[in-house]
Design a protein around this motif. Structure first.
Motif, PDB file in Angstrom:
ATOM      1  N   GLU A  93       0.981  -1.085  -0.004  1.00 11.51           N
ATOM      2  CA  GLU A  93      -0.001   0.017   0.220  1.00 11.51           C
ATOM      3  C   GLU A  93       0.835   1.419   0.057  1.00 11.51           C
ATOM      4  OE1 GLU A  93      -2.782   0.047   3.387  1.00 11.51           O
ATOM      5  OE2 GLU A  93      -4.335  -1.273   2.295  1.00 11.51           O
ATOM      6  N   ARG A  95       0.195   5.629   0.510  1.00  8.41           N
ATOM      7  CA  ARG A  95      -0.817   6.642   1.038  1.00  8.41           C
ATOM      8  C   ARG A  95      -0.375   7.988   0.274  1.00  8.41           C
ATOM      9  NH1 ARG A  95      -4.097   7.545   5.320  1.00  8.41           N
ATOM     10  NH2 ARG A  95      -3.645   5.328   6.010  1.00  8.41           N
ATOM     11  N   HIS A  97      -1.356  11.943   0.030  1.00 11.63           N
ATOM     12  CA  HIS A  97      -1.693  12.804   1.203  1.00 11.63           C
ATOM     13  C   HIS A  97      -2.288  14.227   0.188  1.00 11.63           C
ATOM     14  CE1 HIS A  97       0.062  10.943   4.676  1.00 11.63           C
ATOM     15  NE2 HIS A  97       0.859  10.634   3.866  1.00 11.63           N
ATOM     16  N   PRO A 125     -11.351   8.256  -4.745  1.00 10.44           N
ATOM     17  CA  PRO A 125     -11.677   8.941  -3.405  1.00 10.44           C
ATOM     18  C   PRO A 125     -12.167  10.446  -3.439  1.00 10.44           C
ATOM     19  CG  PRO A 125      -9.317   9.336  -3.936  1.00 10.44           C
ATOM     20  CD  PRO A 125      -9.896   8.273  -5.188  1.00 10.44           C
ATOM     21  N   PHE A 127     -13.642  13.506  -0.825  1.00 10.37           N
ATOM     22  CA  PHE A 127     -13.775  14.045   0.602  1.00 10.37           C
ATOM     23  C   PHE A 127     -14.631  15.242   0.403  1.00 10.37           C
ATOM     24  CE2 PHE A 127     -10.000  12.074  -0.131  1.00 10.37           C
ATOM     25  CZ  PHE A 127      -9.801  11.067   0.865  1.00 10.37           C
ATOM     26  N   VAL A 140      -6.046  15.861   4.007  1.00  3.90           N
ATOM     27  CA  VAL A 140      -6.788  14.439   3.943  1.00  3.90           C
ATOM     28  C   VAL A 140      -5.916  13.520   3.125  1.00  3.90           C
ATOM     29  CG1 VAL A 140      -9.175  15.449   3.933  1.00  3.90           C
ATOM     30  CG2 VAL A 140      -8.035  14.906   1.747  1.00  3.90           C
ATOM     31  N   SER A 141      -6.077  12.286   3.515  1.00  6.25           N
ATOM     32  CA  SER A 141      -5.145  11.300   2.919  1.00  6.25           C
ATOM     33  C   SER A 141      -6.206   9.969   2.425  1.00  6.25           C
ATOM     34  CB  SER A 141      -4.060  10.842   3.769  1.00  6.25           C
ATOM     35  OG  SER A 141      -4.604  10.167   4.958  1.00  6.25           O
ATOM     36  N   TYR A 142      -5.620   9.188   1.737  1.00 10.06           N
ATOM     37  CA  TYR A 142      -6.136   7.941   1.290  1.00 10.06           C
ATOM     38  C   TYR A 142      -5.051   6.868   0.933  1.00 10.06           C
ATOM     39  CZ  TYR A 142      -5.636   9.253  -3.580  1.00 10.06           C
ATOM     40  OH  TYR A 142      -5.152   9.936  -4.814  1.00 10.06           O
ATOM     41  N   ARG A 143      -5.415   5.820   1.075  1.00  8.90           N
ATOM     42  CA  ARG A 143      -4.673   4.558   0.594  1.00  8.90           C
ATOM     43  C   ARG A 143      -4.989   4.145  -0.726  1.00  8.90           C
ATOM     44  NH1 ARG A 143      -4.963   0.950   5.901  1.00  8.90           N
ATOM     45  NH2 ARG A 143      -7.114   1.059   5.356  1.00  8.90           N
TER      46      ARG A 143
END
Length: 456
Positions: A93, A95, A97, A125, A127, A140-143
């Motif tokens: 994975e 990430r 940002h 993604p 938000f 914000v962040s996502y994987r």
């Protein structure tokens, strides 16, 4: 609204084109209000109902007012993206940002942030960001994760701005892209020694000292900063100028990793295919040999090597091993099948000089290509071949007699050949190659000469 992002800000809120875009941003609710208002106005005019006319005008005016207010809003928002890390092995994975900065003097309304990602990395993604104060920041962040190696573009970022009544939504896009590099999986390999005639820094250094002493007897001209204790007085008297002795430069052992990418040599696709195993094996061998201090080169059946390497095609000094490994991994992340049917181009490259150790990952070999591969051994001090057939079955027990004959041809040419069964661990096959290679060299020449082994 103006969105600012690298490279440069993007302003789409001026001109007739921007107004048309704003009108096209009417939501279902806004279009319904507008249609109801127009219908009520027409009916009121036909029936002569003043109250209904006022209601119709209100219904029709509300979405238009929202469009105008949203269109004239002057938000300046800067966005950035950071990958951690930007290069990941398949199945791991990463990430992402995201950072949004409000660089205007106004509070923003409700914002929806969306990033574009390829389908194989997962869902897109989204938000929702609450009002951002002037000079405020939201992070914000996502994987993301992929089982398939490759180079995947991320972006552009998109911001969706809506009015408080939900009548209109405007979308603005940033112009910056990033790339996620998914490299092949690698396995840690045991440190072994394969019989050969070259070595790394240590053994070559010892043999040089034994033959020529600590210094090379060939002098050179004095340069500013040279130690005066290294002045070679006899050469100075002969040449009439100050001469110093050269320092012995240890030779770096070389290794070429050859990857067979011919389409006809493999069958199947996907993370568990034979070709993906070969790519992963080549990546593991490259990393292992660089860690062992070798000057390494990646070569394919088309005769192409990794761009950015040294002038002779091999990786640079040990301090540059990390950069060299990164270049090779980036190449392997995007490598695909070649349409060529032979190994002749790779052979032309290999016969051009002393290649040191040769580690090859072959697909299915017919008689002609097995003969070409056998000739590659002539320019190498040691050679190891990991051979898969087209559908990933081993050329071992149960293999066709013709396939066994082709492998025997490689062994007779001096290759250490390891047949690759489906699902095999490279570390175990690596250990097997070391045992077979050492046994073959020991039986071929006795007694063994110290300092004539190649570590791999």
């Amino acid at each position: 609204m103006t969105t600012a992002g690298a490279p440069g800000p993007v302003d789409e809120s001026d001109g007739k084109g921007g107004l048309r875009a704003a009108l096209s941003g009417l939501t279902t609710r806004g279009r319904s209000f507008l249609a109801a208002g127009v219908a009520a106005t027409v009916c009121a005019y036909a029936l002569g109902q003043g109250d209904l006319l006022r209601v119709g005008l209100l219904l029709a005016a509300l979405p238009l007012v929202c469009v105008t207010a949203l269109y004239r809003t002057r938000y300046r928002v800067a966005g950035s993206r950071r990958l951690s890390p930007s290069r990941v092995p398949a199945g791991s994975e990463a990430r992402v940002h995201l950072r949004m900065d409000n660089v205007s003097r106004l509070h923003t309304g409700l914002l929806m942030l969306q990033d574009r990602v390829p389908y194989v990395l997962g869902p897109r993604p989204r938000f929702v960001l609450d009002r951002v104060e002037p000079g405020g920041v939201r992070e914000v962040s996502y994987r993301i994760r992929s089982d398939l190696r490759g180079r995947y573009p991320l972006g552009p970022l998109q911001l969706q701005l809506s009015d408080p009544f939900g009548m209109c939504e405007l979308t603005r896009s940033f112009s910056a892209y990033d790339t996620l590099v998914v490299i092949p999986r690698t396995e840690p390999l045991p440190a072994l020694r394969l019989a050969g005639e070259a070595s790394g820094y240590g053994d070559v250094r010892q043999r040089s000292l034994a033959l020529a002493g600590e210094d090379d007897i060939i002098p050179r001209g004095y340069r500013h900063g040279d130690d005066l204790r290294r002045v070679h007085w006899r050469s100075t008297a002969r040449h009439g100028e100050l001469m110093v002795r050269r320092e012995e430069q240890p030779q770096r052992a070389r290794c070429t990793v050859l990857l067979d990418t011919r389409r006809i040599a493999y069958q199947g696709a996907g993370p568990g295919s034979a070709f993906e195993w070969a790519v992963s094996g080549a990546a593991s061998a490259l990393v292992h040999m660089l860690e062992r201090g070798f000057a390494v080169r990646l070569l394919t059946d088309e005769g192409s090597a990794v761009p950015g390497e040294g002038a002779d095609g091999f990786a640079g000094s040990s301090q540059e091993s990390a950069d060299s490994a990164g270049l090779m991994m980036d190449t392997l992340a995007a490598v695909g099948h070649s349409d060529g049917g032979g190994l002749s181009r790779a052979y032309d490259v290999l016969r051009g000089g002393d290649e040191g150790l040769l580690v090859a990952f072959f697909g299915d070999l017919d008689e002609e290509q097995a003969a070409v591969a056998a000739r590659m051994r002539q320019r190498s001090r040691g050679a190891v071949a990991f051979v898969l057939d087209g559908d990933g079955r081993a050329h071992g027990s149960g293999a066709a007699p013709s396939a066994s004959g082709r492998l025997r041809l490689l062994r007779e040419a001096g290759w250490t050949v390891v047949a690759v069964p489906p699902g095999a661990e490279l570390a175990r096959l690596w250990q097997q190659a070391g045992q077979e290679g050492a046994g073959a060299q020991y039986s071929a020449a006795r007694p063994s000469v110290p300092g004539t082994t190649t570590g791999f």
